[in-house]
Design a protein around this motif. Structure first.
Motif, PDB file in Angstrom:
ATOM      1  N   GLU A 173      28.340 -57.567 -12.725  1.00  0.00           N
ATOM      2  CA  GLU A 173      27.695 -58.951 -12.628  1.00  0.00           C
ATOM      3  C   GLU A 173      26.133 -59.264 -11.715  1.00  0.00           C
ATOM      4  N   ALA A 174      25.533 -60.543 -12.693  1.00  0.00           N
ATOM      5  CA  ALA A 174      24.306 -60.906 -11.904  1.00  0.00           C
ATOM      6  C   ALA A 174      24.597 -61.337 -10.872  1.00  0.00           C
ATOM      7  N   VAL A 175      23.720 -61.333 -10.334  1.00  0.00           N
ATOM      8  CA  VAL A 175      23.470 -62.038  -8.593  1.00  0.00           C
ATOM      9  C   VAL A 175      22.697 -62.894  -8.886  1.00  0.00           C
ATOM     10  N   THR A 176      22.580 -64.316  -7.799  1.00  0.00           N
ATOM     11  CA  THR A 176      21.556 -65.044  -7.636  1.00  0.00           C
ATOM     12  C   THR A 176      20.808 -65.287  -6.222  1.00  0.00           C
ATOM     13  N   TYR A 177      19.660 -64.816  -6.549  1.00  0.00           N
ATOM     14  CA  TYR A 177      18.843 -64.878  -5.147  1.00  0.00           C
ATOM     15  C   TYR A 177      17.842 -66.079  -4.562  1.00  0.00           C
ATOM     16  N   ASP A 178      17.671 -66.311  -3.549  1.00  0.00           N
ATOM     17  CA  ASP A 178      16.936 -67.061  -3.776  1.00  0.00           C
ATOM     18  C   ASP A 178      15.673 -66.389  -2.805  1.00  0.00           C
ATOM     19  N   VAL A 179      14.633 -66.382  -3.421  1.00  0.00           N
ATOM     20  CA  VAL A 179      12.954 -65.549  -3.390  1.00  0.00           C
ATOM     21  C   VAL A 179      12.193 -66.128  -3.343  1.00  0.00           C
ATOM     22  N   TYR A 180      10.878 -66.010  -2.631  1.00  0.00           N
ATOM     23  CA  TYR A 180       9.826 -66.222  -1.977  1.00  0.00           C
ATOM     24  C   TYR A 180       8.960 -65.482  -2.689  1.00  0.00           C
ATOM     25  N   PRO A 181       8.247 -65.549  -4.373  1.00  0.00           N
ATOM     26  CA  PRO A 181       7.691 -64.977  -5.419  1.00  0.00           C
ATOM     27  C   PRO A 181       5.843 -64.288  -5.088  1.00  0.00           C
ATOM     28  N   TYR A 182       6.210 -63.145  -4.161  1.00  0.00           N
ATOM     29  CA  TYR A 182       5.241 -62.629  -4.128  1.00  0.00           C
ATOM     30  C   TYR A 182       3.599 -62.582  -4.768  1.00  0.00           C
ATOM     31  N   GLY A 183       4.454 -61.789  -6.113  1.00  0.00           N
ATOM     32  CA  GLY A 183       3.178 -61.483  -7.531  1.00  0.00           C
ATOM     33  C   GLY A 183       3.826 -60.216  -8.197  1.00  0.00           C
ATOM     34  N   LEU A 184       3.386 -60.582  -8.969  1.00  0.00           N
ATOM     35  CA  LEU A 184       4.153 -59.443 -10.447  1.00  0.00           C
ATOM     36  C   LEU A 184       2.837 -57.470  -9.769  1.00  0.00           C
ATOM     37  N   VAL A 185       4.138 -56.457 -10.472  1.00  0.00           N
ATOM     38  CA  VAL A 185       2.868 -55.280 -10.580  1.00  0.00           C
ATOM     39  C   VAL A 185       3.612 -55.026 -11.338  1.00  0.00           C
ATOM     40  N   ARG A 186       2.978 -54.351 -12.883  1.00  0.00           N
ATOM     41  CA  ARG A 186       3.395 -52.720 -13.871  1.00  0.00           C
ATOM     42  C   ARG A 186       3.510 -51.777 -12.742  1.00  0.00           C
ATOM     43  N   HIS A 187       4.704 -50.898 -13.366  1.00  0.00           N
ATOM     44  CA  HIS A 187       4.745 -49.597 -12.522  1.00  0.00           C
ATOM     45  C   HIS A 187       6.029 -48.865 -13.739  1.00  0.00           C
ATOM     46  N   HIS A 188       4.779 -48.005 -13.965  1.00  0.00           N
ATOM     47  CA  HIS A 188       5.227 -46.953 -15.424  1.00  0.00           C
ATOM     48  C   HIS A 188       5.942 -47.683 -16.845  1.00  0.00           C
ATOM     49  N   LEU A 193       8.930 -58.318 -10.251  1.00  0.00           N
ATOM     50  CA  LEU A 193       8.198 -58.756  -8.774  1.00  0.00           C
ATOM     51  C   LEU A 193       8.389 -58.693  -7.321  1.00  0.00           C
ATOM     52  N   ILE A 194       7.676 -58.549  -7.128  1.00  0.00           N
ATOM     53  CA  ILE A 194       7.628 -58.286  -5.264  1.00  0.00           C
ATOM     54  C   ILE A 194       7.204 -59.564  -4.908  1.00  0.00           C
ATOM     55  N   GLY A 195       8.449 -60.057  -3.983  1.00  0.00           N
ATOM     56  CA  GLY A 195       8.700 -60.951  -3.306  1.00  0.00           C
ATOM     57  C   GLY A 195      10.219 -61.277  -1.855  1.00  0.00           C
ATOM     58  N   HIS A 196       9.837 -61.936  -1.181  1.00  0.00           N
ATOM     59  CA  HIS A 196      10.686 -61.658  -0.139  1.00  0.00           C
ATOM     60  C   HIS A 196      11.769 -62.137   0.067  1.00  0.00           C
ATOM     61  N   ALA A 197      12.705 -62.170   0.334  1.00  0.00           N
ATOM     62  CA  ALA A 197      14.288 -62.162   0.342  1.00  0.00           C
ATOM     63  C   ALA A 197      14.721 -63.057   1.766  1.00  0.00           C
ATOM     64  N   PRO A 198      14.882 -64.525   1.166  1.00  0.00           N
ATOM     65  CA  PRO A 198      14.995 -64.581   2.763  1.00  0.00           C
ATOM     66  C   PRO A 198      16.641 -64.677   3.464  1.00  0.00           C
ATOM     67  N   GLN A 199      17.303 -64.573   2.793  1.00  0.00           N
ATOM     68  CA  GLN A 199      18.607 -64.066   3.241  1.00  0.00           C
ATOM     69  C   GLN A 199      19.014 -62.553   3.686  1.00  0.00           C
ATOM     70  N   HIS A 200      17.679 -61.588   3.224  1.00  0.00           N
ATOM     71  CA  HIS A 200      17.850 -60.458   3.980  1.00  0.00           C
ATOM     72  C   HIS A 200      17.114 -60.705   5.058  1.00  0.00           C
ATOM     73  N   ASP A 201      15.663 -61.036   5.124  1.00  0.00           N
ATOM     74  CA  ASP A 201      14.652 -60.903   5.732  1.00  0.00           C
ATOM     75  C   ASP A 201      13.402 -59.991   5.506  1.00  0.00           C
ATOM     76  N   GLU A 202      14.120 -59.068   4.029  1.00  0.00           N
ATOM     77  CA  GLU A 202      12.613 -58.052   4.176  1.00  0.00           C
ATOM     78  C   GLU A 202      12.099 -58.311   2.430  1.00  0.00           C
ATOM     79  N   ILE A 203      10.912 -57.893   2.470  1.00  0.00           N
ATOM     80  CA  ILE A 203      10.936 -57.487   1.071  1.00  0.00           C
ATOM     81  C   ILE A 203      11.568 -56.720  -0.062  1.00  0.00           C
ATOM     82  N   ARG A 204      11.682 -57.018  -1.188  1.00  0.00           N
ATOM     83  CA  ARG A 204      12.134 -56.776  -2.056  1.00  0.00           C
ATOM     84  C   ARG A 204      11.397 -56.358  -3.679  1.00  0.00           C
ATOM     85  N   HIS A 205      11.955 -55.638  -4.755  1.00  0.00           N
ATOM     86  CA  HIS A 205      11.240 -55.447  -5.682  1.00  0.00           C
ATOM     87  C   HIS A 205      12.293 -55.911  -6.360  1.00  0.00           C
TER      88      HIS A 205
END
Length: 238
Positions: A173-188, A193-205
């Motif tokens: 099932e899908a989960v909804t996150y609160d995200v601070y969006p830093y930027g978009l990147v193309r890989h492969h 989306l690269i951003g900060h997940a405040p509920q985990h206090d870390e940068i995620r992809h």
């Protein structure tokens, strides 16, 4: 000639007004766009109502004309009003540059252009995008995610948090996150989306392909002063 395509006609109207800083009379606009007086006045009223900076002014000898007053965001630049809007609308075609310093610079330019228009006018601008993209050459693999990407880009440009509904590869099932969006990147050949997940206090992809919904919020955020998308990617493979 343009009566059967109101959006194209209104784009041409904005282009005409934006390229003539001295103003254009109703009669001249009718002659240029080949529409009736009633249609022209209705288009002017429509664009004015949604927030485009159109104004009727009185010149020498009581001559009335319409003009566009561009926002301070691009005042003093060599761009006309429609050129600035065209640059803003073209941001969707910069997907291949996501994550580069060029894309970061473009996002700063987009933010300046956005600052010159109110939210309702910007929503109307997005209607132009949907019209012209129907006939655009080529087809992005993310065409179906166009609105979602627009919201992400606005969040990045304006530094506003988003609610991201995401289904990971392992999740049922899908989960909804609160995200601070830093930027978009193309890989492969995929967008992330690269951003900060405040509920985990870390940068995620987050892979754009797995996103189901993006909602913009009015909550501002400030990326760390020493954060660089390029440096982050160099030290952390997507």
């Amino acid at each position: 000639m343009h009566g059967d395509s109101p959006l194209i006609r209104q784009w041409l109207l904005l282009s005409t007004l934006g390229s003539r800083s001295g103003g254009v009379t109703i009669k001249e606009l009718i002659g240029d766009l080949r529409v009736s007086d009633k249609t022209m006045r209705r288009d002017l009223e429509c664009l004015q109502k949604v927030g485009f900076p159109l104004r009727e002014v009185r010149g020498p000898h009581g001559r009335k004309s319409w003009r566009i007053e561009p926002g301070q965001a691009w005042a003093g630049t060599p761009f006309t009003f429609d050129e600035a809007l065209a640059i803003y609308l073209g941001r969707r075609f910069l997907e291949p540059l996501a994550g580069t310093v060029i894309f970061e610079a473009a996002c700063r330019a987009f933010r300046k252009i956005r600052a010159g228009l109110n939210p309702e006018a910007l929503r109307y601008v997005d209607r132009f995008a949907s019209l012209f993209h129907q006939t655009a050459v080529g087809h992005s693999q993310y065409a179906s995610k166009a609105e979602l990407l627009d919201r992400l880009m606005i969040g990045i440009e304006d530094r506003k948090a988003v609610f991201l509904t995401y289904r990971s590869q392992q999740a049922t099932e899908a989960v909804t996150y609160d995200v601070y969006p830093y930027g978009l990147v193309r890989h492969h050949d995929s967008l992330y989306l690269i951003g900060h997940a405040p509920q985990h206090d870390e940068i995620r992809h987050w892979k754009v392909d797995r996103m189901e919904k993006v909602e913009l919020t009015d909550s501002p955020f400030q990326p760390p002063e020493d954060f660089s998308l390029g440096n982050h990617l160099a030290n952390s493979p997507v």
